[in-house]
Design an enzyme around this catalytic site. Structure first.
Site, PDB file in Angstrom:
ATOM      1  N   HIS A  13      64.845  47.368  33.139  1.00 27.03           N
ATOM      2  CA  HIS A  13      66.010  48.048  32.535  1.00 27.03           C
ATOM      3  C   HIS A  13      66.103  47.615  31.075  1.00 27.03           C
ATOM      4  CE1 HIS A  13      70.311  49.696  32.939  1.00 27.03           C
ATOM      5  NE2 HIS A  13      70.106  49.455  31.652  1.00 27.03           N
ATOM      6  N   HIS A  15      66.841  48.941  26.864  1.00 27.30           N
ATOM      7  CA  HIS A  15      67.185  49.909  25.822  1.00 27.30           C
ATOM      8  C   HIS A  15      66.426  49.545  24.562  1.00 27.30           C
ATOM      9  CE1 HIS A  15      70.593  51.475  28.169  1.00 27.30           C
ATOM     10  NE2 HIS A  15      70.664  50.233  28.604  1.00 27.30           N
ATOM     11  N   LEU A  16      65.709  50.523  24.002  1.00 20.36           N
ATOM     12  CA  LEU A  16      64.937  50.252  22.787  1.00 20.36           C
ATOM     13  C   LEU A  16      65.448  51.021  21.578  1.00 20.36           C
ATOM     14  CD1 LEU A  16      61.211  50.216  24.022  1.00 20.36           C
ATOM     15  CD2 LEU A  16      62.587  48.268  23.247  1.00 20.36           C
ATOM     16  N   ASN A  41      69.188  56.760  27.022  1.00 17.65           N
ATOM     17  CA  ASN A  41      70.471  57.117  26.399  1.00 17.65           C
ATOM     18  C   ASN A  41      70.387  57.115  24.873  1.00 17.65           C
ATOM     19  OD1 ASN A  41      70.246  54.295  26.494  1.00 17.65           O
ATOM     20  ND2 ASN A  41      72.459  53.981  26.491  1.00 17.65           N
ATOM     21  N   LYS A 100      67.966  58.421  35.449  1.00 19.94           N
ATOM     22  CA  LYS A 100      69.083  57.502  35.290  1.00 19.94           C
ATOM     23  C   LYS A 100      70.385  58.279  35.386  1.00 19.94           C
ATOM     24  CE  LYS A 100      71.297  53.716  34.174  1.00 19.94           C
ATOM     25  NZ  LYS A 100      71.288  52.987  32.916  1.00 19.94           N
ATOM     26  N   HIS A 137      73.941  53.751  36.943  1.00 17.31           N
ATOM     27  CA  HIS A 137      74.959  52.918  36.299  1.00 17.31           C
ATOM     28  C   HIS A 137      76.160  52.988  37.229  1.00 17.31           C
ATOM     29  CE1 HIS A 137      77.066  51.098  32.753  1.00 17.31           C
ATOM     30  NE2 HIS A 137      78.064  51.429  33.543  1.00 17.31           N
ATOM     31  N   HIS A 175      71.949  46.689  36.875  1.00 14.71           N
ATOM     32  CA  HIS A 175      72.784  45.597  36.347  1.00 14.71           C
ATOM     33  C   HIS A 175      74.004  45.316  37.221  1.00 14.71           C
ATOM     34  CE1 HIS A 175      74.669  49.144  34.649  1.00 14.71           C
ATOM     35  NE2 HIS A 175      73.865  49.224  33.624  1.00 14.71           N
ATOM     36  N   ASP A 248      68.615  44.795  30.715  1.00 12.38           N
ATOM     37  CA  ASP A 248      69.619  45.630  30.054  1.00 12.38           C
ATOM     38  C   ASP A 248      69.805  45.209  28.596  1.00 12.38           C
ATOM     39  OD1 ASP A 248      71.428  47.704  29.766  1.00 12.38           O
ATOM     40  OD2 ASP A 248      73.127  46.565  30.537  1.00 12.38           O
ATOM     41  N   HIS A 252      72.533  46.504  19.415  1.00  7.69           N
ATOM     42  CA  HIS A 252      73.496  47.121  18.493  1.00  7.69           C
ATOM     43  C   HIS A 252      73.546  46.187  17.290  1.00  7.69           C
ATOM     44  CE1 HIS A 252      75.244  50.001  21.377  1.00  7.69           C
ATOM     45  NE2 HIS A 252      75.170  49.040  22.275  1.00  7.69           N
ATOM     46  N   ALA A 264      79.364  48.246  23.359  1.00  6.78           N
ATOM     47  CA  ALA A 264      79.003  47.444  24.537  1.00  6.78           C
ATOM     48  C   ALA A 264      77.499  47.232  24.562  1.00  6.78           C
ATOM     49  CB  ALA A 264      79.441  48.164  25.802  1.00  6.78           C
TER      50      ALA A 264
HETATM   51  C1  NCD Z   1      74.034  49.904  27.124  1.00  2.69           C
HETATM   52  C2  NCD Z   1      73.654  50.444  25.749  1.00  2.69           C
HETATM   53  O1  NCD Z   1      74.141  49.920  24.744  1.00  2.69           O
HETATM   54  O2  NCD Z   1      72.836  51.364  25.672  1.00  2.69           O
HETATM   55  N1  NCD Z   1      75.169  49.048  26.983  1.00  2.69           N
HETATM   56  C3  NCD Z   1      75.586  48.098  27.844  1.00  2.69           C
HETATM   57  O3  NCD Z   1      76.650  47.517  27.635  1.00  2.69           O
HETATM   58  N2  NCD Z   1      74.862  47.743  28.889  1.00  2.69           N
HETATM   59  C4  NCD Z   1      74.271  51.022  28.061  1.00  2.69           C
HETATM   60  C5  NCD Z   1      74.302  50.605  29.507  1.00  2.69           C
HETATM   61  O4  NCD Z   1      73.291  50.191  30.076  1.00  2.69           O
HETATM   62  O5  NCD Z   1      75.365  50.687  30.115  1.00  2.69           O
HETATM   63 ZN    ZN Z   2      71.566  49.654  30.294  1.00  2.00          ZN
END
Ligand code: NCD
Ligand code: ZN
Length: 347
Positions: A13, A15-16, A41, A100, A137, A175, A248, A252, A264
């Protein structure tokens, strides 16, 4: 034991992001992990095989010389409009491993998410038929429901009915953060698994308020009370193949986190494996880390365990307070910034 050698782990899991942001973070993951499941996303979201393969190419092009060999797998974004035909196409594409489910409005960039699962009936049926995994999610989005209860409510209101309708659907509860989710996944019948992040193993919700408001500990689902963390530690180290590693890691910029209405997401990629090792070591379960990090996820996704290895070494250091992000003009704060780290990845 000062050195721990395990098969190269996978991050199920991740995010890139895209563009310069992606280029500035992908190396952290590629140096520790052999494979990752990359979340869709983006803006706009990755909804088709074509978009996913183009995104995958951009990721591969961003890898440095020392990071070649990293194999990103893609998750597609389920929307109200996902067709059964696109699901079948995805199922025939080896680089795509999952869809997803983001309930609309549940988290970062989820406004294209599913408004009502009944709209996805044909797509879900095609997933069940083809064996395509659905990553969820698991939080309800009703703002009347307390934010700390949204995961537990999701099990009752969404997950159990969904699995009653599609008993053959293969699901990863992403998660997990609560005892309720851990118990459900441990005991449920059928093909279900869960990923667990480093932050939910290391911290409880006190970390969000320690001496002041701590935006870098804010992710979704939000950190929970200590008994929930204990339940996650228990299942992660239990040897159950249903629980495996998914960081996860959600980058940011420092500015986007430290503001009114900050984003988040915890950015754990730089030290994820060292942090997981710290958790397992703390419980005297280092011998279970390889299953959690390198075997159970691969088995669930029907992939071979890596023949390569990584070495984790004991040794004290301190996590950076920030790292360069995008072109280096922005900063990003890693998970547990400024905290001591008892393990290191040997490169
Ligand atoms: C994730 C994101 O920033 O893309 N943020 C998070 O708090 N985990 C999105 C997600 O996996 O819910
Ligand atoms: Zn995530």
């Amino acid at each position: 034991m000062n050195d721990l050698v395990i098969p190269k782990p996978d991050d199920w899991h991740l995010h890139l992001r895209d563009g310069r942001a992606m280029a500035s973070v992908v190396g952290y993951t590629a140096r520790s992990f052999g494979r990752a499941l990359v979340m869709p996303n983006l803006r706009p979201p990755v909804v088709s095989v074509e978009m996913a393969l183009a995104y995958r190419d951009r990721i591969l092009k961003a890898l440095g010389p020392a990071e070649q060999g990293f194999n990103p797998y893609m998750a597609l974004y389920l929307t109200d409009n996902t067709s059964a035909q696109e699901v079948r196409r995805a199922a025939e594409t080896p680089e795509v491993l999952a869809y997803k489910l983001y309930p609309a409005g549940a988290t970062t960039n989820s406004d294209s998410g599913v408004t009502d699962l009944s709209r996805c009936h044909a797509a879900l049926e095609a997933m069940q038929e083809t064996g395509m995994v659905l990553c969820v999610h698991g939080e309800v989005t009703d703002h009347q429901v307390d934010v700390f209860d949204r995961e537990a409510r999701f099990i009752e209101d969404v997950l159990i009915p969904l699995r009653a309708t599609f008993p053959g659907l293969r699901i990863v509860f992403e998660h997990v953060t609560t005892k309720e989710a851990a118990d459900y996944v441990r005991q449920a019948e059928g093909s279900i698994a869960a990923t667990i992040t480093p932050q939910h193993l290391l911290f409880n919700r006190n970390s969000l308020f320690k001496g002041g408001l701590r935006p870098h500990y804010y992710c979704l689902p939000v950190l929970k009370r200590e008994p929930h963390r204990q339940a996650l530690l228990q299942v992660a180290t239990s040897g159950s193949p249903r629980f495996f590693l998914g960081t996860d890691s959600a980058p940011h910029s420092k500015d986007a986190k430290e503001m009114d209405c900050g984003c988040a997401g915890c950015f754990s990629a730089p030290h994820a494996m060292a942090l997981y090792a710290q958790v397992f070591d703390g419980l005297g379960c280092l011998d279970r880390l390889a299953d959690f990090a390198s075997r159970f996820g691969a088995q669930f996704y029907g992939l071979p365990v890596s023949e390569q290895t990584i070495t984790l070494t004991r040794g004290q250091s301190t996590i950076e307070t920030s790292l360069p992000y995008e072109d280096g003009d922005a900063q990003i704060v890693p998970l547990a910034a400024g905290e001591p780290l008892g393990w290191q990845l040997s490169l």
